[in-house]
Design a protein around this motif. Structure first.
Motif, PDB file in Angstrom:
ATOM      1  N   MET A  97       0.814  -1.293   0.060  1.00 30.99           N
ATOM      2  CA  MET A  97       0.025   0.173  -0.070  1.00 30.99           C
ATOM      3  C   MET A  97       0.888   1.343   0.091  1.00 30.99           C
ATOM      4  N   VAL A  98       1.923   1.256   0.817  1.00 25.00           N
ATOM      5  CA  VAL A  98       2.861   2.301   1.111  1.00 25.00           C
ATOM      6  C   VAL A  98       3.804   2.641  -0.632  1.00 25.00           C
ATOM      7  N   LEU A  99       4.025   1.494  -1.130  1.00 21.39           N
ATOM      8  CA  LEU A  99       4.739   1.608  -2.458  1.00 21.39           C
ATOM      9  C   LEU A  99       3.948   2.273  -3.316  1.00 21.39           C
ATOM     10  N   SER A 100       2.600   1.588  -3.514  1.00 25.76           N
ATOM     11  CA  SER A 100       1.644   2.272  -4.422  1.00 25.76           C
ATOM     12  C   SER A 100       1.482   3.796  -4.335  1.00 25.76           C
ATOM     13  N   LEU A 101       1.505   4.086  -3.063  1.00 24.02           N
ATOM     14  CA  LEU A 101       1.351   5.657  -2.752  1.00 24.02           C
ATOM     15  C   LEU A 101       2.644   6.301  -3.298  1.00 24.02           C
ATOM     16  N   LEU A 102       3.761   5.731  -3.085  1.00 25.04           N
ATOM     17  CA  LEU A 102       5.131   6.432  -3.266  1.00 25.04           C
ATOM     18  C   LEU A 102       5.259   6.285  -4.733  1.00 25.04           C
ATOM     19  N   GLY A 103       4.867   5.307  -5.515  1.00 20.50           N
ATOM     20  CA  GLY A 103       4.884   5.367  -6.830  1.00 20.50           C
ATOM     21  C   GLY A 103       4.190   6.624  -7.622  1.00 20.50           C
ATOM     22  N   MET A 104       2.927   6.958  -6.901  1.00 21.83           N
ATOM     23  CA  MET A 104       2.256   8.145  -7.468  1.00 21.83           C
ATOM     24  C   MET A 104       3.226   9.498  -7.085  1.00 21.83           C
ATOM     25  N   ALA A 105       3.961   9.695  -6.181  1.00 25.42           N
ATOM     26  CA  ALA A 105       4.573  10.775  -5.977  1.00 25.42           C
ATOM     27  C   ALA A 105       6.149  10.737  -6.813  1.00 25.42           C
ATOM     28  N   LEU A 106       6.320   9.716  -7.588  1.00 26.71           N
ATOM     29  CA  LEU A 106       7.405   9.771  -8.588  1.00 26.71           C
ATOM     30  C   LEU A 106       7.059  10.606  -9.731  1.00 26.71           C
ATOM     31  N   LEU A 107       5.661  10.862 -10.011  1.00 30.37           N
ATOM     32  CA  LEU A 107       5.040  11.617 -11.201  1.00 30.37           C
ATOM     33  C   LEU A 107       5.107  13.044 -10.535  1.00 30.37           C
ATOM     34  N   SER A 108       5.738  13.953 -11.404  1.00 28.13           N
ATOM     35  CA  SER A 108       5.489  15.648 -11.112  1.00 28.13           C
ATOM     36  C   SER A 108       4.071  16.134 -11.440  1.00 28.13           C
ATOM     37  N   ASP A 109       3.472  15.482 -12.590  1.00 26.79           N
ATOM     38  CA  ASP A 109       2.019  15.940 -12.907  1.00 26.79           C
ATOM     39  C   ASP A 109       1.093  14.893 -12.996  1.00 26.79           C
ATOM     40  N   PRO A 110       0.060  14.395 -11.900  1.00 23.95           N
ATOM     41  CA  PRO A 110      -0.756  13.597 -12.218  1.00 23.95           C
ATOM     42  C   PRO A 110      -1.491  13.493 -13.410  1.00 23.95           C
ATOM     43  N   GLN A 111      -1.855  14.790 -14.220  1.00 27.15           N
ATOM     44  CA  GLN A 111      -2.533  14.786 -15.438  1.00 27.15           C
ATOM     45  C   GLN A 111      -1.680  14.234 -16.336  1.00 27.15           C
ATOM     46  N   ARG A 112      -0.420  14.418 -16.397  1.00 24.78           N
ATOM     47  CA  ARG A 112       0.392  13.833 -17.642  1.00 24.78           C
ATOM     48  C   ARG A 112       0.775  12.501 -17.499  1.00 24.78           C
ATOM     49  N   GLY A 113       0.575  12.087 -16.167  1.00 29.82           N
ATOM     50  CA  GLY A 113       0.850  10.802 -15.727  1.00 29.82           C
ATOM     51  C   GLY A 113      -0.248   9.608 -15.461  1.00 29.82           C
ATOM     52  N   LEU A 114      -1.290  10.310 -16.204  1.00 24.59           N
ATOM     53  CA  LEU A 114      -2.758   9.656 -15.588  1.00 24.59           C
ATOM     54  C   LEU A 114      -2.898   8.224 -15.840  1.00 24.59           C
ATOM     55  N   GLY A 115      -2.331   7.819 -16.789  1.00 26.14           N
ATOM     56  CA  GLY A 115      -2.633   6.354 -16.807  1.00 26.14           C
ATOM     57  C   GLY A 115      -1.958   5.318 -15.796  1.00 26.14           C
ATOM     58  N   VAL A 116      -0.579   6.083 -15.392  1.00 30.35           N
ATOM     59  CA  VAL A 116       0.087   5.547 -14.372  1.00 30.35           C
ATOM     60  C   VAL A 116      -0.665   5.454 -12.994  1.00 30.35           C
ATOM     61  N   VAL A 117      -1.099   6.781 -12.977  1.00 36.33           N
ATOM     62  CA  VAL A 117      -1.957   6.998 -11.657  1.00 36.33           C
ATOM     63  C   VAL A 117      -3.103   6.007 -11.435  1.00 36.33           C
ATOM     64  N   VAL A 118      -3.792   6.038 -12.510  1.00 36.12           N
ATOM     65  CA  VAL A 118      -4.815   4.835 -12.562  1.00 36.12           C
ATOM     66  C   VAL A 118      -4.422   3.595 -12.393  1.00 36.12           C
ATOM     67  N   VAL A 119      -3.456   3.152 -12.825  1.00 37.63           N
ATOM     68  CA  VAL A 119      -2.854   1.643 -12.498  1.00 37.63           C
ATOM     69  C   VAL A 119      -2.406   1.481 -10.900  1.00 37.63           C
ATOM     70  N   LEU A 120      -1.652   2.504 -10.485  1.00 34.58           N
ATOM     71  CA  LEU A 120      -1.220   2.615  -9.101  1.00 34.58           C
ATOM     72  C   LEU A 120      -2.656   2.648  -7.950  1.00 34.58           C
ATOM     73  N   ALA A 121      -3.538   3.499  -8.821  1.00 36.22           N
ATOM     74  CA  ALA A 121      -4.626   3.675  -7.620  1.00 36.22           C
ATOM     75  C   ALA A 121      -5.376   2.221  -7.516  1.00 36.22           C
ATOM     76  N   ALA A 122      -5.372   1.617  -8.932  1.00 40.97           N
ATOM     77  CA  ALA A 122      -6.042   0.208  -8.814  1.00 40.97           C
ATOM     78  C   ALA A 122      -5.584  -0.685  -8.062  1.00 40.97           C
ATOM     79  N   ALA A 123      -3.912  -0.770  -7.944  1.00 40.72           N
ATOM     80  CA  ALA A 123      -3.231  -1.470  -7.112  1.00 40.72           C
ATOM     81  C   ALA A 123      -3.377  -1.407  -5.671  1.00 40.72           C
ATOM     82  N   PHE A 124      -3.578  -0.049  -5.429  1.00 42.04           N
ATOM     83  CA  PHE A 124      -3.738   0.393  -4.044  1.00 42.04           C
ATOM     84  C   PHE A 124      -5.197  -0.111  -3.525  1.00 42.04           C
ATOM     85  N   VAL A 125      -6.085  -0.051  -4.378  1.00 39.80           N
ATOM     86  CA  VAL A 125      -7.536  -0.442  -3.718  1.00 39.80           C
ATOM     87  C   VAL A 125      -7.404  -1.977  -3.717  1.00 39.80           C
ATOM     88  N   LEU A 126      -6.899  -2.735  -4.408  1.00 39.98           N
ATOM     89  CA  LEU A 126      -6.629  -4.130  -4.470  1.00 39.98           C
ATOM     90  C   LEU A 126      -5.774  -4.512  -2.940  1.00 39.98           C
TER      91      LEU A 126
END
Length: 418
Positions: A97-126
């Motif tokens: 759970m922690v790593l999936s959130l930290l993965g989002m922090a690697l992105l500087s702009d969530p809009q530009r990396g929206l696909g990655v955000v969605v994948v990491l969000a799905a992982a966190f939910v699971l």
């Protein structure tokens, strides 16, 4: 992988460390969940993400109501028996759970990396949904029967702490320091729960039949006398009505002219504070006056909250002002706090009827049915509001929720619990 075992006849002593473990686990589940449902949606919408994409993101929440499908697997197998059956699952899931959130922090702009955000969000939910199975199982097996009322209060109350952090604090940090600061803060808060997990020592138990974790046994809790009517009628009615009411709050306040920022503060922060108090009070009331009386008290609080919202949704004056603001805040707090009080009694009964040898599967199934009822209720409330207006939708939601509370109150499981 090890096989789940049945509990010993002598109950384990529930010490302060175990209570801290429950607080930590249930709080961190909702830190991320609230961020994904509220904070992330607001951040992405502020950056221009279209509503259709946000709607797809919300569909990730459907993982939670269906987690009963793999709950029996956690009951039967464990990554490491020597570290504790369910504790070993937590030692894997909490860091993920922690790593999936930290993965989002690697992105500087969530809009530009929206696909990655969605994948990491799905992982966190699971990961968080599966962590919830292990946490529920530890609650069933670690709490003595007379502690179920207080345990239910912790389960419900911790969720509101997570809601305040993930839905309110995250947005405040985002406004002040940006995306990375907000996500890293949530990751650190989630990581704190590893401390009680590492300190916890799960008790040894005796083996049970290998069939304990098969999918064919996932509905076994419904064979408990009275469980079918409890799980499929009484509790879903409470969830249907309460979720319908809560689903109306945000759009009704928007249509009343309130700003989005103020609505977010009211629903994610202000209303969560009395809800937390209501959870702790509800657990104590269940012990002192009985769960049935506590359920009716919660229904009364919710009824008053819903009635306070009536003049807000029927007001012709645009904008948030004076009496309307007061009634809107009291109404939102009442609706949420009333549901919280009712939920403590419901969760306590769920703890009672969950079989220790099937702890994860039983409690997860019961809570999943309630979540499904809430999902249907939220959708039905909005649909009814669009067809007949907020006033009618509020009235119907209140009637259904009160009917559910009465059905729970008259159920033999409540009398048996006393």
């Amino acid at each position: 992988m090890s096989t789940l075992t049945a509990p010993e006849t002598t109950p384990a002593r529930t010490d302060r460390g175990f209570w801290l473990l429950l607080w930590g686990l249930y709080t961190t589940q909702f830190i991320g969940a609230s961020f994904l449902n509220t904070g992330l949606v607001g951040i992405l919408r502020d950056g221009g993400t279209d509503l259709g994409t946000l709607g797809v993101l919300q569909l990730l929440a459907l993982v939670w109501p269906v987690k009963f499908l793999w709950a029996p697997l956690l009951d039967r197998w464990s990554p490491g028996r020597s570290r504790g059956h369910y504790r070993s699952w937590l030692l894997i899931l909490q860091p993920l759970m922690v790593l999936s959130l930290l993965g989002m922090a690697l992105l500087s702009d969530p809009q530009r990396g929206l696909g990655v955000v969605v994948v990491l969000a799905a992982a966190f939910v699971l990961f968080s949904a599966t962590q919830d199975i292990a946490a529920d199982a530890l609650s069933v097996r670690g709490l003595e029967r007379e502690q179920h009322d207080l345990g239910a209060g912790v389960q419900v109350g911790a969720s509101y702490i997570g809601t305040v952090v993930g839905g309110g604090l995250a947005l405040l940090i985002y406004d002040a320091w940006g995306w990375r600061a907000a996500v890293v803060t949530l990751a650190l808060c989630t990581a704190v729960a590893m401390v009680p997990v590492l300190r916890h020592r799960e008790r040894e138990v005796a083996p049970v039949a290998p069939a304990a974790g098969r999918l064919s046994t996932m509905f076994g809790v419904l064979s408990v006398p009275g469980a079918v009517r409890w799980a499929l009628v009484a509790v879903p009615l409470v969830a249907l009505g309460s979720a319908a009411l809560w689903s109306l709050v945000t759009p009704a306040l928007v249509d009343a002219g309130w700003s989005l920022g103020f609505i977010g503060t009211v629903t994610s922060v202000i209303a969560a504070v009395p809800a937390l108090g209501a959870a702790l009070l509800g657990g104590r009331l269940c012990r002192r006056v009985g769960r049935g009386t506590t359920l009716l008290l919660g229904a009364g609080i919710q009824l008053l909250g819903g009635l306070c919202l009536v003049p807000v949704v029927w007001s012709d004056a645009p904008g948030a002002h004076g009496t309307q603001v007061l009634l809107g805040i009291v109404g939102a707090c009442g609706v949420l706090a009333g549901y919280t009080v009712m939920n403590t009694g419901i969760y306590a009964v769920n703890l009672d009827i969950s079989r220790p040898g099937h702890a994860g599967a039983d409690f997860t199934l019961l809570s999943s049915i309630s979540m499904l009822g809430g999902t249907i209720g939220a959708s039905a409330g909005l649909f009814l509001a669009s067809a007949a207006g907020y006033g009618v939708a509020l009235l119907v939601g209140l009637v259904v929720a009160v009917a559910g509370a009465v059905a729970c109150r008259s159920h033999p499981l409540l009398a048996r619990a006393r």
